[in-house]
Design an enzyme around this catalytic site. Sequence first.
Site, PDB file in Angstrom:
ATOM      1  CG  ASP A  15     -37.911  33.594  42.191  1.00 14.39           C
ATOM      2  OD1 ASP A  15     -36.957  33.100  42.814  1.00 14.39           O
ATOM      3  OD2 ASP A  15     -37.778  34.450  41.292  1.00 14.39           O
TER       4      ASP A  15
HETATM    5  N1  URA Z   1     -35.254  33.075  37.311  1.00  9.43           N
HETATM    6  C1  URA Z   1     -35.998  33.859  38.115  1.00  9.43           C
HETATM    7  O1  URA Z   1     -35.850  35.075  38.116  1.00  9.43           O
HETATM    8  N2  URA Z   1     -36.903  33.272  38.911  1.00  9.43           N
HETATM    9  C2  URA Z   1     -37.120  31.943  38.938  1.00  9.43           C
HETATM   10  O2  URA Z   1     -37.972  31.472  39.680  1.00  9.43           O
HETATM   11  C3  URA Z   1     -36.347  31.142  38.082  1.00  9.43           C
HETATM   12  C4  URA Z   1     -35.415  31.735  37.288  1.00  9.43           C
END
Ligand code: URA
Length: 245
Positions: free
Chosen positions: A96
């Site tokens: 993310d």
């Molecule tokens: N899980 C998440 O919630 N965010 C990420 O960036 C990677 C795994």
Amino acid sequence: MADAGIASRRKCEEIIEQGRVSVNGHKITKLGTTVEPSDRVVVDGKTLRTAKKVYILLNKPAGFICSTQDWGGERRLVFELVREKGLRLFTVGRLDFDTEGAIILTNDGEFSLKVSHPRYEVTKVYEAVVSGELDREKVKRLEKGIVLDGRKVTGTKVMIVRPLNNRTLVRLSIHEGRNRQVKRMFEQIGHRVVHLKRVQIGFLKLGPLKCGQYRYLTPTEINRFLSVEEKPHKSFKPPSSDLPE
Ligand code: URA
């Protein structure tokens, strides 16, 4: 052809169907034809030069997106952090915008599949700071497998590292890459992920790489990932929107 930078995958399919491609002197119009490095592939009369394969481990800082385009136009792309240009790199799975840590950039589709598809069970390890105090009961619930999008998450391992001020530092490993998976898993048990960092992909650790730094994988590391075997006993049918790429 797409790896060699001719065009996007979809456009390359059109080019093949239009009969503009030949392999060793024979015109092909069938999609999915495989070629060896020694084969001579000609597109519109020009011989194709296969692009060199690149494999980069980046310690992604928060504030960058794992996408080849930012449709909103405001956010920075992880590709700005590496010097390789013009190779149609993509990320293996996604982190993310606000997640930090290990992400692999490559132009090798087969490699990407081996690392990211759940059927190869390549473990991803995260360090998460979550709100509140996490107890053994909650850990058990995560490990037993909570349901996301109507499907159970299997193979989760969780370790409480230490309590922090009204928060808990946790280390967890998963081998799927569903959208916002870690955050949603904790949300389901009543905790919010305050900070998230991926510290390991399979055997590959971030090691001394500082935030924003990157390095190339060694041939041994590349081959280790490429030789990962599919786990035969399970059938994975994730909804297509869940697949990491
Ligand atoms: N899980 C998440 O919630 N965010 C990420 O960036 C990677 C795994």
